[in-house]
Design an enzyme around this catalytic site. Structure first.
Site, mmCIF file in Angstrom:
data_model
loop_
_atom_site.group_PDB
_atom_site.id
_atom_site.type_symbol
_atom_site.label_atom_id
_atom_site.label_comp_id
_atom_site.label_asym_id
_atom_site.label_seq_id
_atom_site.Cartn_x
_atom_site.Cartn_y
_atom_site.Cartn_z
ATOM 1 N N HIS A 17 0.839 -1.208 0.000
ATOM 2 C CA HIS A 17 0.000 0.000 0.000
ATOM 3 C C HIS A 17 0.872 1.255 0.000
ATOM 4 C CE1 HIS A 17 -3.541 2.479 1.180
ATOM 5 N NE2 HIS A 17 -2.624 3.180 1.825
ATOM 6 N N GLU A 18 1.823 1.297 0.919
ATOM 7 C CA GLU A 18 2.694 2.467 1.020
ATOM 8 C C GLU A 18 3.613 2.596 -0.193
ATOM 9 O OE1 GLU A 18 2.195 4.713 3.159
ATOM 10 O OE2 GLU A 18 0.806 3.583 4.424
ATOM 11 N N HIS A 21 1.945 4.783 -2.773
ATOM 12 C CA HIS A 21 2.146 6.208 -2.494
ATOM 13 C C HIS A 21 3.574 6.625 -2.864
ATOM 14 C CE1 HIS A 21 -1.688 6.453 -0.583
ATOM 15 N NE2 HIS A 21 -1.355 5.777 0.505
#
Length: 343
Positions: A17-18, A21
């Site tokens: 997920h990170e 980003h």
């Protein structure tokens, strides 16, 4: 051992997920100050280029900390100084990468074990499916107005719409047929059933693998959204939700059961847990709630429509209040998880 596996699963999902980003921030030339796995004090870390990479003490969560994300900055590469579209792409990338991860894992699972379809394997005596003339080999395509591709979608639909009359659309020898079924309550399980079982798993070509991998991820996204709707409408309560403690417990139970069948089944069932949790995290993060990616996207959409940014101080206050409320909800959910385990 189950706790270690749960930590590994959580870590993989969070880091992916990170990573979404992080990669989109780099692609938009935004300065990333820190990329971390875990929360709390740093156990070990190193700096490469402008970014510090850290492993932190608490094995849940993670962060991609960008310059000017939550505070004012004079740096031209700060998050807040980028176009609204660049910022939206960075924020949306986290949930998107969760869906990508779920899809890739679904491909791996299906290549190994095959895929389930919505084809009827057998029809039980005494239920409405038999009374309506459904047969083994019929392919169910719709339940009322909802199109389905997997047998588990049928199972979930009858669970959510417990006891309701269902218009079933199915295909037999290439011809479409329709039957109206009234589920019957099973005395042993207490569930309402229409009396059909699934056909054996199939293995197909590359196109079919990709197709059914998409259906698998879509199923978990749909179940998450439906569960949220039930929570809002009162169909389920907060007591029915599970947090980290409940998830660890479920992973532990699945791991123990899978061990009986060998290492391959352990891997497959843990991968399925990853698909479920990754798709769930993607959906949850897109909810338009303060402090979540969806809440940040909502403010950016408002900015794009009105052509002017919402006051950062007011936005920050909304996110802070939202974070406090979310933490309070997590405490309640964690208490319920512990209560379910010990009582």
């Amino acid at each position: 051992m189950s706790i270690v596996i749960a930590i590994i699963i959580f870590s993989i999902i969070v880091i992916f997920h990170e990573l979404g980003h992080f990669l989109l921030a780099k692609a938009n030339n935004i300065r990333v100050n820190e990329f971390s796995l875990g929360l709390g004090p740093t156990i070990v870390g190193f700096t490469k280029g402008e970014t510090k990479y850290c492993l932190k003490a608490l094995p849940f969560g993670g962060a991609c900390i960008m310059e000017g994300e939550d505070e004012a900055s004079d740096d031209e590469r700060a998050f807040e100084k980028q176009s609204v579209w660049a910022r939206m792409s960075v924020v949306f990338a986290g949930p998107l990468f969760n869906f990508i991860m779920a899809f890739v894992l679904a491909i791996v699972v299906i290549v190994i074990s095959g895929y389930g379809t919505s084809t009827i394997g057998d029809v039980a005596d005494g239920y409405s499916a038999q009374e309506a003339g459904l047969q083994a080999g019929d392919v169910i395509t719709k339940l009322n107005n909802k199109r389905i591709h997997l047998f588990k979608e049928l199972t979930f639909y009858t669970y959510v719409h417990s006891g309701e009359t269902i218009k079933v659309t199915y295909e037999r020898n290439g011809k479409e047929k329709v039957a109206t079924l009234v589920p019957k309550k099973d005395k042993e399980t207490g569930r309402y059933l229409i009396g059909v079982t699934s056909s054996p798993y199939e293995k197909g070509n590359a196109i079919q693998v990709l197709q059914y991998s998409f259906y698998e991820v879509k199923y978990y996204i749909d179940t998450t959204i439906t569960s949220l709707k039930l929570l809002v409408t009162g169909g389920v309560s907060v007591n029915d939700l599970s947090g980290p403690v409940g998830i660890v417990s479920s992973i532990g139970q699945t791991y123990q059961e899978s061990q009986k069948s060998g290492a391959l089944y352990v891997f497959l069932n843990m991968a399925i847990m990853c698909i479920l949790l990754s798709a769930n995290l993607g959906v949850m993060n897109l909810l338009p709630l303060p402090a979540l990616d969806g809440g940040r996207l909502l403010f950016m959409i408002i900015e794009a429509i009105r052509g002017k940014r919402v006051d950062p101080n007011k936005e920050g206050m909304v996110h802070l209040v939202g974070l406090v409320l979310l933490l309070g909800l997590m405490v309640i959910i964690m208490f319920n998880d512990v209560r379910k385990i010990f009582f």
